[in-house]
Enzyme design. Sequence first.
Site, PDB file in Angstrom:
ATOM      1  CB  CYS A   1      -0.917  -0.001   1.226  1.00  0.00           C
ATOM      2  SG  CYS A   1      -2.299   1.158   1.035  1.00  0.00           S
TER       3      CYS A   1
ATOM      4  CB  CYS B   1      -1.827   4.761   3.335  1.00  0.00           C
ATOM      5  SG  CYS B   1      -1.744   3.210   4.236  1.00  0.00           S
TER       6      CYS B   1
ATOM      7  CB  CYS C   1      -4.413   3.689  -0.149  1.00  0.00           C
ATOM      8  SG  CYS C   1      -4.891   3.542   1.587  1.00  0.00           S
TER       9      CYS C   1
ATOM     10  CE  LYS D   1      -7.657  -1.443   4.198  1.00  0.00           C
ATOM     11  NZ  LYS D   1      -6.268  -1.089   3.897  1.00  0.00           N
TER      12      LYS D   1
ATOM     13  NE  ARG E   1      -6.807   4.520   8.743  1.00  0.00           N
ATOM     14  CZ  ARG E   1      -8.027   4.805   8.330  1.00  0.00           C
ATOM     15  NH1 ARG E   1      -8.624   5.905   8.760  1.00  0.00           N
ATOM     16  NH2 ARG E   1      -8.633   4.010   7.484  1.00  0.00           N
TER      17      ARG E   1
ATOM     18  CE  LYS F   1      -7.459  -3.864   7.294  1.00  0.00           C
ATOM     19  NZ  LYS F   1      -6.410  -3.150   6.672  1.00  0.00           N
TER      20      LYS F   1
ATOM     21  CB  SER G   1      -5.490  -1.861  15.074  1.00  0.00           C
ATOM     22  OG  SER G   1      -6.258  -0.977  14.272  1.00  0.00           O
TER      23      SER G   1
HETATM   24  C1  PBG Z   1      -3.035  -0.007   4.757  1.00  0.00           C
HETATM   25  C2  PBG Z   1      -3.627  -0.830   5.842  1.00  0.00           C
HETATM   26  C3  PBG Z   1      -4.473  -0.454   6.909  1.00  0.00           C
HETATM   27  C4  PBG Z   1      -4.642  -1.589   7.708  1.00  0.00           C
HETATM   28  C5  PBG Z   1      -3.933  -2.621   7.099  1.00  0.00           C
HETATM   29  N1  PBG Z   1      -3.335  -2.143   5.931  1.00  0.00           N
HETATM   30  C6  PBG Z   1      -5.037   0.861   7.292  1.00  0.00           C
HETATM   31  C7  PBG Z   1      -6.030   1.569   6.478  1.00  0.00           C
HETATM   32  O1  PBG Z   1      -6.510   1.097   5.451  1.00  0.00           O
HETATM   33  O2  PBG Z   1      -6.319   2.699   6.864  1.00  0.00           O
HETATM   34  C8  PBG Z   1      -5.415  -1.667   9.001  1.00  0.00           C
HETATM   35  C9  PBG Z   1      -4.985  -2.739   9.939  1.00  0.00           C
HETATM   36  C10 PBG Z   1      -5.495  -2.641  11.331  1.00  0.00           C
HETATM   37  O3  PBG Z   1      -6.323  -1.782  11.694  1.00  0.00           O
HETATM   38  O4  PBG Z   1      -5.044  -3.460  12.142  1.00  0.00           O
HETATM   39  N2  PBG Z   1      -3.911   0.555   3.855  1.00  0.00           N
END
Ligand code: PBG
Length: 325
Positions: free
Chosen positions: A122, A124, A132, A198, A208, A251, A277
């Site tokens: 990614c 980001c 992203c 996602k 984040r 996810k 998370s």
């Molecule tokens: C990257 C990414 C994210 C997560 C995994 N890969 C964050 C997002 O999309 O903002 C989140 C993982 C988590 O919350 O444990 N894009």
Amino acid sequence: MSSTFPATRLRRFRRTASLRELVREARVDVRDLVFPLFACAGQGVERSLEGLEGIAQRSVDRLCAEAEEVHALGVGAVLLFGIPEEKDEAASGAYDDDGIVQQALRALRERVPELVLLTDVCLCEYTSHGHCGVVDGDGEVVNDLSLELLARTAVSHAEAGADAVCPSDMMDGRVGAIRAALDGEDFEHVPIVSYAAKYASAFYGPFREAADSAPAFGDRRGYQLDPGNAREALRECELDLAEGADALMIKPALPSLDVLAAARVRFDVPLFAYNVSGEYAMVKAAAARGWLDERQAALESLTAIKRAGADVIVTYWAKEAARWL
Ligand code: PBG
């Protein structure tokens, strides 16, 4: 029709722990848990994270020690994220040969050769604006321009030793672009685990902070799935498989168990679920206040994710679960 009460008594198999154990349908197995790791620059650095108790940003030397421990516990894989020293509009750190994830991969490959190394693909964490993909003058994330950078990132991860790459950006067409780029560089053997479904979720909050990747403006709803949509999630899965994805990721996990269960019925590929998370932080916070039992709540969460149909679970509990089981 089978008989009913009093001939049928479902409590019979619930009577003792051994009986329950014998007929349990879904179990958590450490071998199919994945532990996320956050790599940062420096030497001897271990920065713990406020919202993610027990998880830290680590410099490569410390990350290696952590990965050795994870491997010794029997955990199946790690998923690598990078915190670059500098960010820019083009996310250069994401596909830099000497980027933080690439350095971590080379070191881990040598120190723990048998541990499966997955990488999050990614932009980001590497863009100055935290989105992203590439952003245009109006603040829009430009799909097609982002594909080339994502593909370069995946190739550089493969070059540095990734066992599989996991695109999580939610741009349209990224799986196809990554597959073509990998194949073009003789990495046809590297699988793609696509974060196909996602959602634009509030449960990524603590991550984040960990990955320093909160968007500087706007949010991710223009590219991540709307939480109201399950059929669209299945279309995402279907399209990613058509583009060459080898496995699918759903996810966040607990808020998407319906999608996971539907994907299990429809697709015969390995299914990953990301117990994110916020799902972890909620339980940790409640447990710290004595409101619930962390071990039981965590194992129940992981078991439910398995029951819904996941083969593999990415979870911040992977190490603790290995000790509990
Ligand atoms: C990257 C990414 C994210 C997560 C995994 N890969 C964050 C997002 O999309 O903002 C989140 C993982 C988590 O919350 O444990 N894009």
